[in-house]
Write a protein that holds these residues in place. Structure first.
Motif, PDB file in Angstrom:
ATOM      1  N   SER A   8       0.841  -1.193   0.000  1.00 30.43           N
ATOM      2  CA  SER A   8       0.000   0.000   0.000  1.00 30.43           C
ATOM      3  C   SER A   8       0.877   1.245   0.000  1.00 30.43           C
ATOM      4  O   SER A   8       0.631   2.220  -0.718  1.00 30.43           O
ATOM      5  CB  SER A   8      -0.892  -0.012   1.236  1.00 30.43           C
ATOM      6  OG  SER A   8      -1.504   1.228   1.398  1.00 30.43           O
ATOM      7  N   ALA A   9       1.941   1.202   0.806  1.00 27.43           N
ATOM      8  CA  ALA A   9       2.806   2.372   0.916  1.00 27.43           C
ATOM      9  C   ALA A   9       3.594   2.613  -0.364  1.00 27.43           C
ATOM     10  O   ALA A   9       3.721   3.746  -0.832  1.00 27.43           O
ATOM     11  CB  ALA A   9       3.753   2.184   2.095  1.00 27.43           C
ATOM     12  N   VAL A  10       4.132   1.537  -0.929  1.00 26.39           N
ATOM     13  CA  VAL A  10       4.929   1.696  -2.148  1.00 26.39           C
ATOM     14  C   VAL A  10       3.981   1.924  -3.318  1.00 26.39           C
ATOM     15  O   VAL A  10       3.203   1.056  -3.664  1.00 26.39           O
ATOM     16  CB  VAL A  10       5.770   0.434  -2.396  1.00 26.39           C
ATOM     17  CG1 VAL A  10       6.434   0.498  -3.749  1.00 26.39           C
ATOM     18  CG2 VAL A  10       6.802   0.271  -1.302  1.00 26.39           C
ATOM     19  N   GLY A  11       4.010   3.106  -3.856  1.00 24.66           N
ATOM     20  CA  GLY A  11       3.078   3.387  -4.952  1.00 24.66           C
ATOM     21  C   GLY A  11       3.644   4.425  -5.895  1.00 24.66           C
ATOM     22  O   GLY A  11       4.866   4.642  -5.947  1.00 24.66           O
ATOM     23  N   LEU A  12       2.754   5.065  -6.611  1.00 25.37           N
ATOM     24  CA  LEU A  12       3.205   6.048  -7.597  1.00 25.37           C
ATOM     25  C   LEU A  12       4.010   7.162  -6.928  1.00 25.37           C
ATOM     26  O   LEU A  12       4.926   7.713  -7.516  1.00 25.37           O
ATOM     27  CB  LEU A  12       1.999   6.641  -8.321  1.00 25.37           C
ATOM     28  CG  LEU A  12       1.197   5.619  -9.142  1.00 25.37           C
ATOM     29  CD1 LEU A  12      -0.109   6.223  -9.633  1.00 25.37           C
ATOM     30  CD2 LEU A  12       2.027   5.137 -10.322  1.00 25.37           C
ATOM     31  N   GLY A  13       3.645   7.471  -5.681  1.00 28.51           N
ATOM     32  CA  GLY A  13       4.329   8.537  -4.948  1.00 28.51           C
ATOM     33  C   GLY A  13       5.831   8.274  -4.843  1.00 28.51           C
ATOM     34  O   GLY A  13       6.632   9.201  -4.909  1.00 28.51           O
ATOM     35  N   ASN A  14       6.212   7.013  -4.692  1.00 33.22           N
ATOM     36  CA  ASN A  14       7.632   6.689  -4.576  1.00 33.22           C
ATOM     37  C   ASN A  14       8.360   6.918  -5.885  1.00 33.22           C
ATOM     38  O   ASN A  14       9.514   7.295  -5.910  1.00 33.22           O
ATOM     39  CB  ASN A  14       7.816   5.210  -4.225  1.00 33.22           C
ATOM     40  CG  ASN A  14       7.219   4.876  -2.903  1.00 33.22           C
ATOM     41  OD1 ASN A  14       6.027   5.081  -2.693  1.00 33.22           O
ATOM     42  ND2 ASN A  14       8.020   4.393  -1.986  1.00 33.22           N
ATOM     43  N   TYR A  90      -9.559   8.333  -8.493  1.00 31.56           N
ATOM     44  CA  TYR A  90      -8.570   9.148  -9.191  1.00 31.56           C
ATOM     45  C   TYR A  90      -7.224   8.420  -9.297  1.00 31.56           C
ATOM     46  O   TYR A  90      -6.530   8.489 -10.312  1.00 31.56           O
ATOM     47  CB  TYR A  90      -8.517  10.533  -8.520  1.00 31.56           C
ATOM     48  CG  TYR A  90      -7.195  11.019  -8.069  1.00 31.56           C
ATOM     49  CD1 TYR A  90      -6.395  11.753  -8.956  1.00 31.56           C
ATOM     50  CD2 TYR A  90      -6.714  10.789  -6.795  1.00 31.56           C
ATOM     51  CE1 TYR A  90      -5.163  12.220  -8.546  1.00 31.56           C
ATOM     52  CE2 TYR A  90      -5.501  11.249  -6.383  1.00 31.56           C
ATOM     53  CZ  TYR A  90      -4.725  11.961  -7.260  1.00 31.56           C
ATOM     54  OH  TYR A  90      -3.505  12.417  -6.869  1.00 31.56           O
ATOM     55  N   TYR A  91      -6.895   7.653  -8.254  1.00 37.71           N
ATOM     56  CA  TYR A  91      -5.662   6.862  -8.297  1.00 37.71           C
ATOM     57  C   TYR A  91      -5.758   5.803  -9.402  1.00 37.71           C
ATOM     58  O   TYR A  91      -4.773   5.475 -10.058  1.00 37.71           O
ATOM     59  CB  TYR A  91      -5.465   6.191  -6.941  1.00 37.71           C
ATOM     60  CG  TYR A  91      -4.031   5.840  -6.594  1.00 37.71           C
ATOM     61  CD1 TYR A  91      -3.163   6.792  -6.090  1.00 37.71           C
ATOM     62  CD2 TYR A  91      -3.558   4.549  -6.780  1.00 37.71           C
ATOM     63  CE1 TYR A  91      -1.851   6.471  -5.768  1.00 37.71           C
ATOM     64  CE2 TYR A  91      -2.241   4.218  -6.460  1.00 37.71           C
ATOM     65  CZ  TYR A  91      -1.403   5.187  -5.951  1.00 37.71           C
ATOM     66  OH  TYR A  91      -0.108   4.863  -5.638  1.00 37.71           O
ATOM     67  N   ALA A  92      -6.992   5.290  -9.595  1.00 39.01           N
ATOM     68  CA  ALA A  92      -7.177   4.259 -10.618  1.00 39.01           C
ATOM     69  C   ALA A  92      -6.953   4.822 -12.027  1.00 39.01           C
ATOM     70  O   ALA A  92      -6.494   4.114 -12.918  1.00 39.01           O
ATOM     71  CB  ALA A  92      -8.573   3.660 -10.515  1.00 39.01           C
ATOM     72  N   PHE A 210       4.108  11.499   4.525  1.00 41.92           N
ATOM     73  CA  PHE A 210       2.780  11.035   4.931  1.00 41.92           C
ATOM     74  C   PHE A 210       2.040  10.392   3.765  1.00 41.92           C
ATOM     75  O   PHE A 210       1.435   9.343   3.896  1.00 41.92           O
ATOM     76  CB  PHE A 210       1.954  12.203   5.500  1.00 41.92           C
ATOM     77  CG  PHE A 210       2.240  12.444   6.946  1.00 41.92           C
ATOM     78  CD1 PHE A 210       3.542  12.436   7.404  1.00 41.92           C
ATOM     79  CD2 PHE A 210       1.230  12.653   7.854  1.00 41.92           C
ATOM     80  CE1 PHE A 210       3.837  12.639   8.746  1.00 41.92           C
ATOM     81  CE2 PHE A 210       1.506  12.849   9.202  1.00 41.92           C
ATOM     82  CZ  PHE A 210       2.809  12.847   9.643  1.00 41.92           C
ATOM     83  N   TYR A 211       2.106  11.052   2.617  1.00 41.13           N
ATOM     84  CA  TYR A 211       1.420  10.500   1.442  1.00 41.13           C
ATOM     85  C   TYR A 211       2.026   9.142   1.094  1.00 41.13           C
ATOM     86  O   TYR A 211       1.328   8.169   0.823  1.00 41.13           O
ATOM     87  CB  TYR A 211       1.545  11.466   0.261  1.00 41.13           C
ATOM     88  CG  TYR A 211       0.889  10.963  -0.993  1.00 41.13           C
ATOM     89  CD1 TYR A 211      -0.487  11.088  -1.171  1.00 41.13           C
ATOM     90  CD2 TYR A 211       1.633  10.329  -1.985  1.00 41.13           C
ATOM     91  CE1 TYR A 211      -1.096  10.610  -2.312  1.00 41.13           C
ATOM     92  CE2 TYR A 211       1.019   9.849  -3.125  1.00 41.13           C
ATOM     93  CZ  TYR A 211      -0.337   9.994  -3.288  1.00 41.13           C
ATOM     94  OH  TYR A 211      -0.944   9.509  -4.409  1.00 41.13           O
ATOM     95  N   SER A 212       3.353   9.105   1.112  1.00 37.73           N
ATOM     96  CA  SER A 212       4.037   7.900   0.676  1.00 37.73           C
ATOM     97  C   SER A 212       3.792   6.724   1.630  1.00 37.73           C
ATOM     98  O   SER A 212       3.810   5.576   1.201  1.00 37.73           O
ATOM     99  CB  SER A 212       5.528   8.182   0.553  1.00 37.73           C
ATOM    100  OG  SER A 212       6.166   7.097  -0.047  1.00 37.73           O
TER     101      SER A 212
HETATM  102  N1  PHE Z   1       1.373   5.545  -0.595  1.00 31.54           N
HETATM  103  C1  PHE Z   1       0.955   5.549  -1.958  1.00 31.54           C
HETATM  104  C2  PHE Z   1       2.061   6.063  -2.865  1.00 31.54           C
HETATM  105  O1  PHE Z   1       3.174   6.250  -2.468  1.00 31.54           O
HETATM  106  C3  PHE Z   1      -0.248   6.372  -2.195  1.00 31.54           C
HETATM  107  C4  PHE Z   1      -1.391   5.967  -1.382  1.00 31.54           C
HETATM  108  C5  PHE Z   1      -1.905   6.809  -0.466  1.00 31.54           C
HETATM  109  C6  PHE Z   1      -1.915   4.720  -1.505  1.00 31.54           C
HETATM  110  C7  PHE Z   1      -2.919   6.414   0.326  1.00 31.54           C
HETATM  111  C8  PHE Z   1      -2.929   4.311  -0.719  1.00 31.54           C
HETATM  112  C9  PHE Z   1      -3.446   5.154   0.200  1.00 31.54           C
HETATM  113  O2  PHE Z   1       1.823   6.268  -4.006  1.00 31.54           O
END
Ligand code: PHE
Length: 440
Positions: A8-14, A90-92, A210-212
């Protein structure tokens, strides 16, 4: 479950935000500030959500309600679920773009000069139908995983997707660092330049951490409700924080050496992933087109996996909520969430269309979702969660969860309490004011 939470944490934000921010804000100096934020603020907030989630052993809204004792604190949980739900659609959309780029890499559509590649992205993202089709496709995959349940769906998918993501990342980092001139990229990312660190950079690092870490979206709380009674919550949070930082730094080592080797200056946001990088790959491997083809394909597969594991966690927040609160079967709840989130996604995607008809106060719907969830709800839920757990919930409940009912020594418990009572809420308040432009 811990691996799933790391997913969940590792995502587009990284991949798209961290490397750029690091490079632009003082390289290794920024990374140190970022690690400090993760350690002193991100991890305590994560532990707090774990405590609420595992204590509640139910969806986020009910978990807060159980601890709120009939007070309005329960609404923080509802807001968390709402935030998770709103961000899902929106993430989708962006995850769907990644799928389209896997397809485009596969059929070799991403070959051409830089102008062609940038036109390719704007034509695609603004076209009405194709992005929606890919959004639907990514929702379908997510739906299948969610429908199969927590153990057979989420846990199994994470066990497969996360190691694959790691292997792909390492392969691309090695190839990218071996490119001629790649060392310039490495030093751009890792050369500490403390002169760039000011309060703005500090607050951005905080917001990004926090987002990440997926804080304040209901994800951590929901996933923690599936943790076992033996999970050491602090250790789990530290492991997840470490994996998340590692992937972010590796993403930088994947992007910058390749970009510098062809003299392209890296950008942030969607344009980095969908315009700059395809361009970089095409140029960097111009002599060996097969390698360019393979790398581009691997990169978009990696990106899709990272996005998918995050999307699954977002979907689960609402599915668990609807399943338990509206007393619906899990399967029906999943269908409802998929349909509703897909409708939001469709409008977000359409709002990017050339006509620009879906704008409000000059922002597209897509930007509104990004703004409301990431910059308003996230800090609000994060702030209130710290105050709730630090000042309102009986310390015995917190300590029991922290020490697994006394079976762990609970080192740093008082330090943790101090952080969530004072330091975290203040820091979040500062990010909030900074993001709204009231503090520079
Ligand atoms: N943490 C995710 C990222 O780094 C983004 C995200 C935020 C995913 C909240 C799920 C919930 O991209």
């Amino acid at each position: 479950m811990i691996l799933a939470t790391a997913g969940s944490a590792v995502g587009l934000g990284n991949v798209w935000r961290f490397p750029y921010m690091a490079g632009d804000n003082g390289g290794a100096a920024f990374i140190l500030v970022y690690l400090g934020c993760v350690l002193l603020l991100g991890i305590p907030c994560m532990v707090s959500e774990f405590i609420i989630g595992r204590h509640g052993a139910s969806n986020t809204a009910r978990a807060y309600t159980k601890l709120a004792n009939g007070t309005p604190w329960k609404y923080v949980g509802f807001l968390g679920v709402l935030t998770g739900f709103l961000i899902t659609g929106y993430y989708a959309v962006v995850s769907g773009w990644c799928l389209q780029y896997i397809y485009a890499s596969l059929v070799g559509e991403l070959q051409g000069d830089s102008e062609y590649i940038s036109r390719y992205f704007s034509d695609f993202s603004q076209s009405p139908l194709r992005p929606i089709m890919w959004t639907a496709a990514i929702f379908l995959i997510t739906h299948i995983v969610i429908k199969r349940g927590v153990q057979h769906g989420i846990e199994r998918a994470s066990k497969l997707l996360m190691p694959t993501l790691f292997i792909l990342l390492i392969i691309i980092v090695v190839i990218s660092c071996m490119l001629p001139g790649g060392e310039k990229g490495i030093s751009f990312l890792l050369k500490p330049d403390f002169s760039k660190i000011d309060s703005g950079v500090f607050l951005s690092a905080l917001g990004q951490s926090f987002y990440s870490l997926s804080i304040a979206m209901g994800c951590l709380c929901t996933y923690a409700s599936y943790f076992s009674r033996h999970t050491d919550l602090t250790r789990a949070a530290a492991q997840i924080g470490l994996i998340d930082c590692l992937v972010a730094i590796l993403a930088g080592l994947m992007i910058f050496p390749a970009a510098f080797s062809v003299g392209v200056s890296p950008d942030s946001g969607p344009s980095l992933i969908f315009i700059t990088l395809p361009n970089v790959f095409a140029q960097a491997f111009a002599q060996v087109p097969v390698l360019g083809y393979v790398i581009s394909l691997l990169f978009f597969v990696l990106l899709t996996l990272a996005a998918l594991t995050s999307l699954i966690s977002l979907h689960e927040v609402s599915t668990a909520f609807i399943h338990e609160e509206l007393v619906m079967t899990r399967k029906k709840a999943a269908v409802l969430v998929t349909v509703l989130a897909a409708i939001i996604g469709t409008f977000c995607s359409l709002s990017l269309g050339g006509t620009g008809s879906l704008t409000l106060f000059g922002k597209t719907l897509f930007d509104w979702f990004d703004f409301i969830t990431g910059q308003v709800f996230l800090p609000v839920v994060g702030f209130l969660t710290c105050i709730f757990l630090g000042w309102f919930v009986p310390h015995k409940v917190v300590r029991d969860q922290y020490t697994n009912w006394g079976s762990l020594r609970g080192r740093y418990f008082h330090f943790y309490l101090f952080l969530i009572k004072f330091v975290c809420p203040l820091a979040i308040l500062f990010i909030f004011l900074h993001q709204l432009g009231m503090l520079s």
